[in-house]
Every structure is written in structure tokens, then in C-alpha cells.
Write an enzyme that holds these catalytic residues in place. Structure first.
Site: not given
Ligand code: UDP
Length: 330
Positions: A212-213, A285, A219, A194-196, A199, A153
Site C-alpha cells: 500500500y502506497g 511507528r 512498522r 494485516r501486512v504480515v 504477504f 478503534y
Molecule cells: N499494508 C500493505 N499491504 C498489505 C497490508 C498492509 O502495504 O497487504 C501496510 C499498511 O498500509 C500499513 C502497514 O502495512 O502501512 C501495516 O498494516 P497492518 O494492517 O498490518 O497494521 P496497522 O499497523 O496498519 O494497524
């Protein structure tokens, strides 16, 4: 140009941002042709537009030669959005992702060259990779791994930008380039990863929130209506030529802060489950949007609280959430 003379092609028009863009263009009186291969886009996103005589949908993959009907159309604008954009989708078929970003962009640029339409390429904050500069301005050249799982990507989009600027320099096409940062809103796909969306769905389904982590990575999240407004302004700008323009919301928060905010807005109880951080996941970011402010007079208008509330309400309306809540409660 009056709205009626405007004939816009939106590649990726059935996708998350693409469908909102089609909505705006139709509302503003333009004629719109949307193409989409429906891999990550969905017909439900544009069903309501199919009733309009000013809207047409063609199922097509931008990697393949574009339909003749398009080169015969008097296109005035090409919004080139087509590409899977969430990490789990774009990594599912990396070859296709790379080809979409490069060959698909070449096809769109050639269509612009042939028709004389102005083309807006949607690039991404991922061109900055795991950034060493903070916030990221357009002059920062990025820290991208060309061998990692995000490379299909990131590097594909970088190559797409290179191609677009070459077409511009050679006078072959009139090009604008947007670098879109994380965008959220209604019509995000439930399985986007996606994170939003994760969640919100996890909370509505009474599942654990997956961080994650350690959740300290940051962000910035821009509401989709604001992103669309930025794209329209960039397309119409005669000043933002020959330079990429960041479009994003500069409010930065950690993933853990986002989790707490969404928990507060949904009022749902939840346990947080830490999961491994994906490889090459950017630590921080945040867009520097000085250029968009100066050249486009653009900045996000929707607060994160307001945008998340609208997004939560939309997901609550989706039938998929209800049965799962019922199942979880049994
Ligand atoms: N993330 C998370 N839990 C999730 C999905 C994503 O903690 O269920 C984290 C992911 O590791 C990243 C951030 O949220 O650090 C944003 O992830 P996303 O996939 O939304 O977008 P990205 O900015 O990575 O393209």
C-alpha cells in the site's frame, strides 16, 4: 499466589493473541474462563484447550451484560483483550468497534470492581495515531483523527484507557494498561488484511504482493509469544501501576523491507503490486520500550527472521493454502 488459586478471565480468548494467552495460562497451571463473540475469534484457536478441566469457554459479546456465572466466579485476574484489531475488521462495523472498546471495557471494569480481580486492559499503539514523535514513548499524547475511518478503534481505545484510569484513581479496580504494537504469529486470520499475513498468504498462493502506497511507511513487528510474556509480566507487576506500558519490538522496517524479507524466507517468486495507501495510515511507528524494560524486565526475545519462519510454517500447514496453490498452478 499459586497457579491453582489463579482464576483468569480472558475476554477475546478465542482470538489471535487471546488464544495464545490462554495457552500460556493453562500451561502455567491456572484455571481459565475465555469469552469471545467469535466475530473475529475462532473456536479452532482454542479447541485443544476444551479438553482441559481447567478451561471453560463462553460465547458472549462483551458489549452485552456479562453472564451472571462470571460475577459469581472467584476471579483473580481479568485479561481484557476483546476487540477486533485489524483495520479491515474494526472498520467493517465501526459502531460495534467503538462500543466494544468503551462499553465492553466498562463491563469488564465493573466485573473487576465487583470481584476484586486485577484487570489488564489491552490498549494499542493506535492511541498515538499518525505520530509526530518517534519512537513513541508512553508520554507522547498522540496525533489521532477523531473523524477518520480509524477513529472508531483509536478513539474507542483512548476512551477505554480513560475509563480504566478513572476506575483506578477512584479505587474501584486494580488496573494495568498495555499498549500493544503490531504483533504477528501463528493463528493470525487469513482474511485479517494485516501486512504480515497478507504477504505470507499471497506468496504461498503465488499471488502478487500488495504494497500500500510506496511501501516506505514503517512498522515494528513483535512475535506473539513475546507479547504474551509481556502481558503476563505486566499483570503481575506491582510497579507498573497508574501508567500505560508499551509492548512491542523496537526493530523498525519499512513495509517494502518486510516484503523483501518474507520473499527471501519463503523462497517464492513474486511481483509487487502497489495499491493506494489507506486513509490515515500512520507513516512511522516504533515503540519506545524503556518502561517495559525497566518495570517488567521485558523485551522481545524472538528475532523477526525466527518468528516469521514459524508463522510461514504455520500458514503452510493450513489446508486453505494448498488447494489455492494447486489452482494457481493449473
Ligand atoms: N499494508 C500493505 N499491504 C498489505 C497490508 C498492509 O502495504 O497487504 C501496510 C499498511 O498500509 C500499513 C502497514 O502495512 O502501512 C501495516 O498494516 P497492518 O494492517 O498490518 O497494521 P496497522 O499497523 O496498519 O494497524
Amino acid at each position: 499466589m499459586s497457579s491453582l488459586e489463579k482464576l483468569a478471565l480472558v475476554t477475546g480468548g478465542a482470538g489471535f493473541i487471546g488464544s495464545h494467552l490462554c495457552d500460556r495460562l493453562i500451561a502455567d497451571g491456572a484455571r481459565v474462563i475465555a469469552i469471545d463473540n467469535l466475530r473475529t475469534g475462532r473456536l479452532e484457536n482454542i479447541e485443544h484447550l476444551l479438553r482441559s478441566t481447567r478451561f471453560e469457554f463462553i460465547e458472549h459479546d462483551v458489549i452485552d451484560d456479562l453472564p451472571r456465572a462470571l460475577s459469581a466466579s472467584p476471579l483473580t485476574h481479568i485479561f481484557h483483550l476483546a476487540c477486533a484489531a485489524s483495520p479491515n475488521h474494526y472498520q467493517a462495523d465501526p459502531e460495534h468497534t467503538m462500543l466494544t472498546a468503551v462499553v465492553g471495557t466498562r463491563n469488564a471494569l465493573r466485573l473487576a470492581e465487583g470481584s476484586g480481580a486485577r484487570l489488564l486492559l489491552t490498549s494499542t499503539s493506535e492511541v498515538y495515531g499518525d505520530p509526530e514523535a518517534h519512537p513513541q514513548s508512553e508520554d507522547y499524547r498522540g496525533n489521532v483523527s477523531c473523524t477518520g475511518p480509524r477513529a472508531c478503534y483509536d478513539e474507542g481505545k483512548r476512551a477505554g484507557e480513560a475509563l480504566a484510569f478513572d476506575f483506578l484513581r477512584a479505587g474501584r479496580a486494580d488496573v494495568r494498561v498495555a499498549r500493544i504494537f503490531n504483533t504477528y504469529g501463528p493463528r493470525m486470520q487469513a482474511d485479517d488484511g494485516r501486512v504480515v499475513s497478507n504477504f505470507i498468504i499471497q506468496l504461498l498462493r503465488r499471488e502478487e504482493l500488495t504494497i500500500y502506497g510506496d511501501g516506505s511507511q514503517t512498522r515494528c513487528f513483535c512475535f506473539v509469544d513475546d507479547t504474551v510474556e509481556g502481558l503476563l509480566r505486566l499483570m503481575d507487576s506491582d510497579r507498573a501501576v497508574g501508567v500505560p506500558v508499551n509492548l512491542g519490538d523496537p526493530r523498525e522496517l519499512t513495509v517494502r523491507e518486510l516484503a523483501v524479507m518474507i520473499i527471501g524466507l519463503t523462497g517464492a517468486h513474486s511481483h509487487i503490486a502497489e495499491r493506494p495507501l489507506p486513509e490515515d495510515d500512520p507513516r512511522r511507528r516504533k515503540p519506545d520500550i524503556a518502561r517495559a524494560v525497566e518495570l517488567l524486565g521485558w523485551q522481545p526475545r524472538t528475532s523477526l527472521e525466527e518468528g516469521l519462519a514459524k508463522t510461514i510454517a504455520w500458514f503452510e500447514d493450513q489446508a486453505m493454502v494448498e488447494p489455492l496453490i494447486a489452482t494457481a498452478a493449473e
